[in-house]
Design a protein around this motif. Structure first.
Motif: not given
Lengths: 358, 380
Positions: A288, A308, A311, B280-281, B283-284, B287
């Motif tokens: 990431m 992202l 987080t 967002i968490r 989505e993270a 990813e």
């Protein structure tokens, strides 16, 4: 083209920093934390790697390489990694967004052979602070700005020669280059925090500081403050990845040696599976971070990716540090072992914003 | 050089895969409701469309590589839920390709061969299978008895590659593989299994009752070579899981947007609502898992066979699909439960990936053994 390939140059730099981290930095980490002071010999070692000065050189600018190296430094110690990442953040912002006069005036100052610090001042000493709610203000005057506000958690604040202060100017955020000696700037005493105690972080107050128009980053063109924040989030992600790796690499041999109920702790699935999860998450955190850094390097919009990464890393780094303490049990709670320090350091790094850069 | 940008070749293949996935999605609900019906080998809409899997496998110049691209194509297909082109390749084909003699390979290379390992008492622990083959000296055939369960491509495939114990004429014992063709007396395929999700996925049990198999069908894969087919497939399952997860995220983002909730990435967590923060968490997580898949596939392309990386990708993808499909329903609330929308199917479909082809726990065993330097006996 999707690739995880390190260049030869990156591999060399990585192994050089790895060597420094294990031979010089890790052994110095505990006493620096105890003494709440950054050893100048450590700063000189970090400076000698050239990682900070390379920001000044147009060909040397590489957020990806910085992310790689910050991870390695943070495996040794997060405070030491931030001692590098703080001036990188400052110089990176000047190099990427400064006017040609600003680059010409500032970058050479940081090209000497002794460590120099400068800070990106974004955070404010206020509960529920958020980067989108910055209170410091810069009021436009006829021939410059009047800057007011408080900035907290500035690494090595007492040794910084400059600050890059993010303040609200009308409806937008702007960044201002402020000299430490400017009238109205006062650097507070270093204030110990939960972690990163070697970093000598302090609050700096800016009281009606008169700034010339040329202090605005980018001068008349201004700057993109979000890019500074994206860079900081990426650097923090790299540092959290390093600390998480430190914890994982420490608890693996420990749990293999430690015998409980007749067998190695690591042979119990509840421990082994959590170790496996540590490996999964540190890998993911690193990729990431690399992705955000590579977008920054290519000049793209890294805001989403940096958010992202940041987080994800804040959540997982804290989980890993927490499990590290747990796996050592009572020994994890003692200051004889490093996991309690990593636990404090991780709690600290994972709430920071700004302060650093890649 | 570290880079995460798709090339224009990648983008062309993926946009074609995505267009087909949009068509596939129209059929997803139908086959979810009609689990006994096999979808056609090729949908009429696909007649003039290239199979994106084939495009990826061709290793087009200017792509990020055939392995990486293949995994991203699978992600798109699972985003839609139904492939317009049925795969002719089964994991049994991988065993055939790696261990068969040239004559055996020639005979069955165009068959779709399911892999048959799991049994009622042997799932995560395949070493405890009980299906057994004994050798009949008089006819020179093997006689196979046993039951295999949860077998993919059971109905649509032409044959099954069966992992079995054997007792050889000299009394020696071990594990081996037999290729059993459809129509062999004593080989029965059961009805489609009734599953929580992936109902379009062809899954049945197989029964072998005194099933006589010619010696030529003895493929002679052993336990290790049979299990190694999962090395390639693990990150692929991670990619499939992420296809379902992204379908859930895309739908959720779209519906939140219609309610005026935009996902902003600029501010910090204290400036956003709980809904945006949670999105967002999730989505993270998506990813993060996707990058572990790409990492594993990239290593394959470097001729570095991934070990832990394949398991990391499978474990990360499987967990991501669970958390994301569950979490998206939280974000959209009770209306998201309805079969009028895709989330109920994502939620059910998304639960398989952390179970099949090595449950998340098995991936963690593999990872832990590897990083700790333990054998299967040290850590079980």
């Amino acid at each position: 083209m999707i690739s995880f390939e390190l260049t030869q140059e990156q591999k060399l730099a990585q192994s050089m920093v790895q060597e420094l981290a294990s031979s010089q930095l890790r052994p110095a980490a505990r006493s620096a934390d105890d003494r709440e002071a950054m050893p100048s010999s450590i700063l000189d070692e970090i400076w000698a790697t050239g990682i900070i000065q390379s920001q000044s050189d147009a060909d040397g600018y590489s957020p990806t390489l910085n992310a790689l190296l910050l991870e390695e430094l943070a495996v040794a110690d997060a405070s030491f990694a931030i001692a590098a990442a703080a001036p990188i953040g400052f110089l990176g912002a000047i190099a990427a967004q400064g006017s040609s006069a600003q680059k010409k005036n500032l970058l050479p100052i940081f090209a000497g052979d002794k460590y120099r610090c400068a800070g990106v001042a974004i955070m404010e000493p206020d509960f529920a602070f958020d980067v989108s709610a910055i209170r410091s203000t810069a009021i436009k005057k006829r021939d410059g700005y009047l800057l007011s506000g408080m900035k907290g958690l500035i690494p090595l604040a007492g040794s910084c020669s400059h600050f890059l202060v993010v303040a609200r100017c009308g409806d937008t955020l702007d960044a201002f280059i402020v000299e430490r000696n400017a009238r109205g700037v006062s650097v507070g005493e270093k204030k110990p925090n939960i972690g990163l105690r070697a970093l000598e972080m302090a609050t700096v107050s800016f009281k009606d500081v008169e700034l010339p128009a040329s202090a605005r980053l980018g001068e008349s063109a201004g700057c993109d403050v979000q890019r500074i924040i994206d860079s900081a989030r990426t650097a923090l992600s790299a540092i959290m990845t390093g600390t998480a790796r430190a914890v994982m690499e420490f608890v693996m041999p420990y749990t293999k040696e430690r015998v409980v109920h007749g067998d190695a702790l690591a042979k119990k699935q509840t421990i082994a599976f959590r170790l496996a999860d540590m490996r999964i998450e540190t890998d993911a955190m690193r990729w990431m971070t690399w992705k955000a850094a590579s977008i920054l390097e290519q000049g793209g919009d890294a805001t989403r990716q940096a958010q992202l990464a940041y987080t994800y890393c804040t959540e997982n780094a804290m989980w890993i540090a927490d499990e590290g303490v747990q796996m050592l049990g009572g020994h994890g709670y003692l200051r004889d072992n490093p996991v309690e320090m990593w636990y404090r350091d991780t709690r600290t790094v994972s709430v920071l914003e700004g302060a650093v850069g890649v | 050089m570290i880079d995460f940008q798709l090339t224009s070749t990648d983008e062309n293949v993926l946009s074609s895969a995505h267009e087909q996935a949009i068509i596939g999605r129209r059929y997803a609900r139908y086959y979810d409701k009609h689990e006994d019906e096999l979808e056609p080998a090729e949908f009429p809409e696909a007649k003039d469309l290239p199979n994106p899997v084939t495009l990826a496998e061709e290793g087009l110049s200017g792509s990020s590589g055939s392995r990486i691209l293949h995994s991203l194509v699978m992600l798109e297909i699972y985003w839609g839920g139904i492939s317009l082109h049925r795969s002719k390749w089964g994991l049994g084909n991988t065993v055939l390709k790696t261990v068969a003699t040239p004559e055996q390979f020639e005979k069955w290379k165009n068959h779709t061969i399911a892999i048959a390992i799991t049994e009622p008492g042997a799932g995560s622990d395949p070493a405890s299978i009980r299906t057994t083959a004994t050798f009949d000296r008089e006819t020179g055939e093997w006689i196979l008895n046993g039951e295999k369960i949860f077998i993919s491509q059971a109905q649509s495939g032409d044959a099954a590659m069966v992992l079995s114990r054997f007792i050889a004429p000299d009394g020696s014992r071990g594990m081996t593989t037999f290729l059993v063709e459809k129509g062999t007396p004593g080989f029965t395929v059961g009805p489609q299994l009734k599953k929580l999700g992936i109902r379009s996925h062809d899954t049945c049990n197989l029964l072998f009752e005194n099933c006589r198999i010619p010696e030529f069908n003895h493929i002679k894969g052993d336990f290790k070579s049979t299990m190694s087919v999962f090395n390639d497939s693990r990150p692929m399952v991670g990619a499939m899981a992420l296809g379902v997860a992204r379908a859930a995220l895309d739908f959720t983002r779209e519906k939140l947007g219609e309610r005026g909730i935009e996902i902003g990435y600029r501010g910090g967590m204290r400036s956003r609502s709980a809904i945006v923060d949670r999105f967002i968490r999730l989505e993270a997580i998506y990813e993060a898992a996707l990058l572990t898949v790409l990492r594993s596939k990239w290593l394959e392309q470097q001729d570095v066979p991934p070990k832990v990386e394949a398991s990391i990708a499978k474990a990360a993808g499987g967990k991501a699909a669970r958390r994301i499909t569950q979490g998206c329903i939280d974000l959209l609330g009770p209306e998201a439960l309805s079969e009028d929308h895709p989330l109920d199917r994502c939620f059910r479909d998304g639960r398989i990936f952390d179970i099949y082809e090595g449950a998340g726990e098995i991936q963690r065993l593999i990872i832990a053994r590897s990083i700790l330097g333990y054998t299967g006996r040290d850590l079980r």
